[in-house]
Design an enzyme around this catalytic site. Sequence first.
Site, PDB file in Angstrom:
ATOM      1  N   ASP A  13       0.807  -1.227   0.000  1.00 20.27           N
ATOM      2  CA  ASP A  13       0.000   0.000   0.000  1.00 20.27           C
ATOM      3  C   ASP A  13       0.837   1.273   0.000  1.00 20.27           C
ATOM      4  OD1 ASP A  13      -2.245  -1.645   0.110  1.00 20.27           O
ATOM      5  OD2 ASP A  13      -2.239  -1.682   2.293  1.00 20.27           O
ATOM      6  N   GLU A  14       1.985   1.210  -0.630  1.00 15.60           N
ATOM      7  CA  GLU A  14       2.874   2.379  -0.666  1.00 15.60           C
ATOM      8  C   GLU A  14       2.452   3.384  -1.732  1.00 15.60           C
ATOM      9  OE1 GLU A  14       3.860  -0.746  -1.153  1.00 15.60           O
ATOM     10  OE2 GLU A  14       5.263  -1.326   0.427  1.00 15.60           O
ATOM     11  N   LYS A  16       1.886   2.006  -5.113  1.00 12.35           N
ATOM     12  CA  LYS A  16       2.444   1.404  -6.337  1.00 12.35           C
ATOM     13  C   LYS A  16       1.537   1.634  -7.536  1.00 12.35           C
ATOM     14  CE  LYS A  16       2.451  -2.566  -4.270  1.00 12.35           C
ATOM     15  NZ  LYS A  16       2.142  -2.174  -2.878  1.00 12.35           N
ATOM     16  N   ALA A  39      -3.888  -7.937  -3.539  1.00 11.69           N
ATOM     17  CA  ALA A  39      -3.450  -6.573  -3.840  1.00 11.69           C
ATOM     18  C   ALA A  39      -4.652  -5.677  -4.081  1.00 11.69           C
ATOM     19  CB  ALA A  39      -2.565  -6.580  -5.083  1.00 11.69           C
ATOM     20  N   GLY A  40      -4.501  -4.412  -3.735  1.00 12.23           N
ATOM     21  CA  GLY A  40      -5.511  -3.414  -4.054  1.00 12.23           C
ATOM     22  C   GLY A  40      -4.775  -2.139  -4.413  1.00 12.23           C
ATOM     23  N   HIS A  41      -4.854  -1.737  -5.675  1.00 13.19           N
ATOM     24  CA  HIS A  41      -4.109  -0.559  -6.137  1.00 13.19           C
ATOM     25  C   HIS A  41      -5.108   0.506  -6.576  1.00 13.19           C
ATOM     26  CE1 HIS A  41      -0.565  -3.471  -7.216  1.00 13.19           C
ATOM     27  NE2 HIS A  41      -0.844  -3.467  -5.938  1.00 13.19           N
ATOM     28  N   THR A  42      -5.097   1.624  -5.869  1.00 10.94           N
ATOM     29  CA  THR A  42      -6.033   2.705  -6.191  1.00 10.94           C
ATOM     30  C   THR A  42      -5.341   3.741  -7.068  1.00 10.94           C
ATOM     31  OG1 THR A  42      -7.103   2.375  -4.070  1.00 10.94           O
ATOM     32  CG2 THR A  42      -7.574   4.447  -5.186  1.00 10.94           C
ATOM     33  N   GLN A 223       2.168  -6.000  -3.128  1.00  9.24           N
ATOM     34  CA  GLN A 223       2.652  -6.140  -1.744  1.00  9.24           C
ATOM     35  C   GLN A 223       3.983  -5.377  -1.549  1.00  9.24           C
ATOM     36  OE1 GLN A 223       1.520  -9.482  -3.269  1.00  9.24           O
ATOM     37  NE2 GLN A 223      -0.439  -8.620  -2.682  1.00  9.24           N
ATOM     38  N   LEU A 331       3.928  12.323   0.756  1.00  8.07           N
ATOM     39  CA  LEU A 331       4.640  13.330   1.538  1.00  8.07           C
ATOM     40  C   LEU A 331       3.654  14.354   2.113  1.00  8.07           C
ATOM     41  CD1 LEU A 331       7.545  14.315   2.311  1.00  8.07           C
ATOM     42  CD2 LEU A 331       7.375  15.884   0.366  1.00  8.07           C
ATOM     43  N   VAL A 413       2.723  14.036  -3.871  1.00  9.36           N
ATOM     44  CA  VAL A 413       2.167  15.070  -2.982  1.00  9.36           C
ATOM     45  C   VAL A 413       0.639  15.063  -3.018  1.00  9.36           C
ATOM     46  CG1 VAL A 413       4.222  16.551  -3.032  1.00  9.36           C
ATOM     47  CG2 VAL A 413       2.449  16.848  -4.787  1.00  9.36           C
ATOM     48  N   GLY A 414       0.065  13.974  -3.496  1.00  8.43           N
ATOM     49  CA  GLY A 414      -1.387  13.851  -3.573  1.00  8.43           C
ATOM     50  C   GLY A 414      -1.716  12.630  -4.409  1.00  8.43           C
TER      51      GLY A 414
HETATM   52  P1  GDP Z   1      -0.680   0.249  -3.559  1.00  6.85           P
HETATM   53  O1  GDP Z   1      -1.302  -1.016  -3.067  1.00  6.85           O
HETATM   54  O2  GDP Z   1       0.777   0.310  -3.298  1.00  6.85           O
HETATM   55  O3  GDP Z   1      -1.009   0.536  -5.000  1.00  6.85           O
HETATM   56  O4  GDP Z   1      -1.316   1.410  -2.706  1.00  6.85           O
HETATM   57  P2  GDP Z   1      -2.893   1.608  -2.379  1.00  6.85           P
HETATM   58  O5  GDP Z   1      -3.565   2.058  -3.623  1.00  6.85           O
HETATM   59  O6  GDP Z   1      -3.428   0.419  -1.692  1.00  6.85           O
HETATM   60  O7  GDP Z   1      -2.822   2.746  -1.284  1.00  6.85           O
HETATM   61  C1  GDP Z   1      -2.261   3.990  -1.552  1.00  6.85           C
HETATM   62  C2  GDP Z   1      -3.351   5.069  -1.390  1.00  6.85           C
HETATM   63  O8  GDP Z   1      -2.745   6.331  -1.315  1.00  6.85           O
HETATM   64  C3  GDP Z   1      -4.303   5.139  -2.574  1.00  6.85           C
HETATM   65  O9  GDP Z   1      -5.572   5.494  -2.093  1.00  6.85           O
HETATM   66  C4  GDP Z   1      -3.726   6.257  -3.439  1.00  6.85           C
HETATM   67  O10 GDP Z   1      -4.708   6.936  -4.203  1.00  6.85           O
HETATM   68  C5  GDP Z   1      -3.146   7.160  -2.402  1.00  6.85           C
HETATM   69  N1  GDP Z   1      -1.931   7.876  -2.807  1.00  6.85           N
HETATM   70  C6  GDP Z   1      -0.918   7.434  -3.601  1.00  6.85           C
HETATM   71  N2  GDP Z   1       0.064   8.362  -3.648  1.00  6.85           N
HETATM   72  C7  GDP Z   1      -0.330   9.398  -2.873  1.00  6.85           C
HETATM   73  C8  GDP Z   1       0.275  10.660  -2.491  1.00  6.85           C
HETATM   74  O11 GDP Z   1       1.391  10.995  -2.877  1.00  6.85           O
HETATM   75  N3  GDP Z   1      -0.458  11.436  -1.630  1.00  6.85           N
HETATM   76  C9  GDP Z   1      -1.686  11.083  -1.173  1.00  6.85           C
HETATM   77  N4  GDP Z   1      -2.320  11.914  -0.336  1.00  6.85           N
HETATM   78  N5  GDP Z   1      -2.279   9.918  -1.516  1.00  6.85           N
HETATM   79  C10 GDP Z   1      -1.604   9.089  -2.344  1.00  6.85           C
HETATM   80  P1  IMO Z   2      -0.848  -4.223  -2.180  1.00  4.33           P
HETATM   81  O1  IMO Z   2      -0.395  -4.776  -3.515  1.00  4.33           O
HETATM   82  C1  IMO Z   2      -0.971  -4.632   2.150  1.00  4.33           C
HETATM   83  C2  IMO Z   2      -1.045  -8.698   3.774  1.00  4.33           C
HETATM   84  C3  IMO Z   2      -2.308  -9.139   4.484  1.00  4.33           C
HETATM   85  C4  IMO Z   2      -1.707 -10.095   5.503  1.00  4.33           C
HETATM   86  C5  IMO Z   2      -0.582 -10.759   4.728  1.00  4.33           C
HETATM   87  C6  IMO Z   2      -0.940 -12.126   4.138  1.00  4.33           C
HETATM   88  O2  IMO Z   2      -2.139  -3.511  -2.240  1.00  4.33           O
HETATM   89  O3  IMO Z   2       0.252  -3.460  -1.539  1.00  4.33           O
HETATM   90  P2  IMO Z   2      -2.454 -12.847   2.062  1.00  4.33           P
HETATM   91  O4  IMO Z   2      -3.907 -12.642   1.800  1.00  4.33           O
HETATM   92  O5  IMO Z   2      -1.541 -12.294   1.043  1.00  4.33           O
HETATM   93  O6  IMO Z   2      -2.117 -14.282   2.368  1.00  4.33           O
HETATM   94  O7  IMO Z   2      -2.177 -12.041   3.451  1.00  4.33           O
HETATM   95  O8  IMO Z   2      -0.256  -9.873   3.674  1.00  4.33           O
HETATM   96  N1  IMO Z   2      -1.250  -8.191   2.386  1.00  4.33           N
HETATM   97  C7  IMO Z   2      -1.178  -6.906   2.055  1.00  4.33           C
HETATM   98  N2  IMO Z   2      -1.017  -5.801   2.822  1.00  4.33           N
HETATM   99  N3  IMO Z   2      -1.054  -4.512   0.811  1.00  4.33           N
HETATM  100  C8  IMO Z   2      -1.203  -5.608   0.035  1.00  4.33           C
HETATM  101  O9  IMO Z   2      -1.164  -5.549  -1.305  1.00  4.33           O
HETATM  102  C9  IMO Z   2      -1.309  -6.874   0.652  1.00  4.33           C
HETATM  103  N4  IMO Z   2      -1.470  -8.135   0.196  1.00  4.33           N
HETATM  104  C10 IMO Z   2      -1.419  -8.929   1.280  1.00  4.33           C
HETATM  105  O10 IMO Z   2      -2.967  -8.058   5.091  1.00  4.33           O
HETATM  106  O11 IMO Z   2      -1.121  -9.372   6.560  1.00  4.33           O
HETATM  107 MG    MG Z   3      -2.840  -1.650  -1.820  1.00  5.08          MG
END
Ligand code: GDP
Ligand code: IMO
Ligand code: MG
Length: 427
Positions: A13-14, A16, A39-42, A223, A331, A413-414
Site C-alpha cells: 500500500d505504498e 504502487k 493486492a488493491g491498487h487505487t 505487496q 509526503l 504530494v497527492g
Molecule cells: P498500492 O497497493 O501500493 O497501489 O497502494 P494503495 O492504492 O493500496 O494505497 C495507496 C493510497 O494512497 C491510494 O488510495 C492512493 O490513491 C493514495 N496515494 C498514492 N500516492 C499518494 C500521495 O502521494 N499522496 C496522497 N495523499 N495519496 C496518495
Molecule cells: P498491495 O499490492 C498490504 C497482507 C495481508 C496479511 C498478509 C498475508 O495492495 O500493496 P495474504 O492474503 O496475502 O495471504 O495475506 O499480507 N497483504 C497486504 N497488505 N497490501 C497488500 O497488497 C497486501 N497483500 C497482502 O494483510 O497481513
Molecule cells: Mg494496496
Amino acid sequence: MPSVVLIGGQWGDEGKGKVTDFLAEKADIVVRYQGGNNAGHTVVVGEKEFKLHLIPSGILYADKTCIIGNGVVIDPAVLIQELEYLAEKGINTDNLRISERAHIIMPYHKRLDEVIEEGKGAGKIGTTKRGIGPAYMDKAARVGIRFVDLLDKEVFSTLVKSNLEEKNMLFTKIYDTEGFDADAVIEEYTAYADRLRKYAADTSILIYDVLQAGDNVLFEGAQGTLLDLDHGTYPYVTSSHPIAGAACIGAGLGPTEINKVIGIIKAYTTRVGEGPFPTELENEAGQHLAAKGHEFGTTTGRPRRCGWFDAVISRYTARTSGLTSMAITKLDVLTGLDTLRICTGYKRGNEVIRDFPASLKVLAECEPVYEEMPGWTEDITNAARFDDLPEAAQNYLNRLSQLTGVPIAIIGVGSRRSQTLILDNLF
Ligand code: GDP
Ligand code: IMO
Ligand code: MG
C-alpha cells in the site's frame, strides 16, 4: 530498451498503483508478476477513481498491452468482475494478456484460507482470505491448476476431481466443514474459461519480443518487501515474492534484462494485518497519519496501522531489491506535524542494530532509535517541482535518501496523476 521493475518497499500500500499509472504513460507494456487479488491498487485519474486488484494499472491507457504473468495467482471470478468494472467505467481491456502458466485460485483455496486462519486463533496472520496462500501451496506441492489447464475441459476436470478427493477429506475430517461438489465446480469454472480464453498467451514471449524491439517494459509489483515469503517478517507475510528478483521468475525473463528497479516507499510506514511493526504509533501522530492518509485497506477495508519512516527497512529494501531509485509517496500526509521522526536503527539492550533482523523474537526486543526533524505547515499538494517544497520538506527527503543510500526519482504530494514531482525520468 529500459525495463523498469517497480516494487513496494515496506508492507504494501505504498502507492504502487499510482506510480505505475504515472510511469505507464511511457511504457509499451505493463506486467504484473506475483501476488493475486490480495493486492488493491487505487489510481485516481481526473475525477475518476479506479481500484485494481489483478489487472496492471497500465490498463487505464488505451494503447498499452497489459500482462498478467505466470507468477500471479488468478481468481477467475474476480478477474471477470474487474473486466466488467473497467468496461462500465469506459476502459477498453482488449489489450490484456494472461499467462497460460499462471495458477488459478479455486473455491477450495478460499475456504482453506478461512479455516486455516480461524484455526490459528490469536496467532492468525490476518490474511485477506482470498485464497492466495493455499493456491501457492498447491503450486509448490505440484497439484495446482494453471490457466492453460483451465482452458482444456478434460484436463481441468481430471485435476479438479483428484484435488477434491484430498481437499474434501481435509474439510470434512480435519476442519469439520463441508466439502465441494466436483461437477458444480467444473461447471462454474468452465464458464469462466470460455469468458477468459481470448486473453491466453505465452506472455514470456510477448515480453521478450518487446524487449528485443527496444521498447519499454514496466513491471508492477504487488505487496512489499516485508511481506516477502523469504525476506519479510515470516510467518506474517504473503505467499509470493514482492522483491524485485521475482519479476524474472514471475514474468519469464532473465535478470540481465532488468535495467532499473524503483522502490515505492511511503514518507511514513503502514501495515495491514498482524505481525511486528517497530515504528508503529498508537498516539496522536499515528491518528494524524491514518486520518490524513485515508489509511484503510483497498481490498478488505481494514484500518491500516501507521508509524514513522523506518530507514532500517528502506535500506533493507534497497539491498534485497537492488534499488536504483525510489519514489517517496504521500509526503503531503506529513504536512501539519510539528516534529517528524525517522528510525535510523533498532536498540536491543546495549546494542544498536542497523540491519533488519530475521528473528521475530529479536525484533520484539528492539526499540526504534529516532532522529527528529522539524515538520512544515505549508500546503504542498500543488507543488510542481522539488524547489517548490518548503525547506523542511526538502531536508526531510534528502535525509531519507541519504539514510537509504538511494536517490529519489519521484515524489508524491497527492493521489492524482498531476500531484507527482519527477526528479528523474525513468524511461
Ligand atoms: P498500492 O497497493 O501500493 O497501489 O497502494 P494503495 O492504492 O493500496 O494505497 C495507496 C493510497 O494512497 C491510494 O488510495 C492512493 O490513491 C493514495 N496515494 C498514492 N500516492 C499518494 C500521495 O502521494 N499522496 C496522497 N495523499 N495519496 C496518495
Ligand atoms: P498491495 O499490492 C498490504 C497482507 C495481508 C496479511 C498478509 C498475508 O495492495 O500493496 P495474504 O492474503 O496475502 O495471504 O495475506 O499480507 N497483504 C497486504 N497488505 N497490501 C497488500 O497488497 C497486501 N497483500 C497482502 O494483510 O497481513
Ligand atoms: Mg494496496
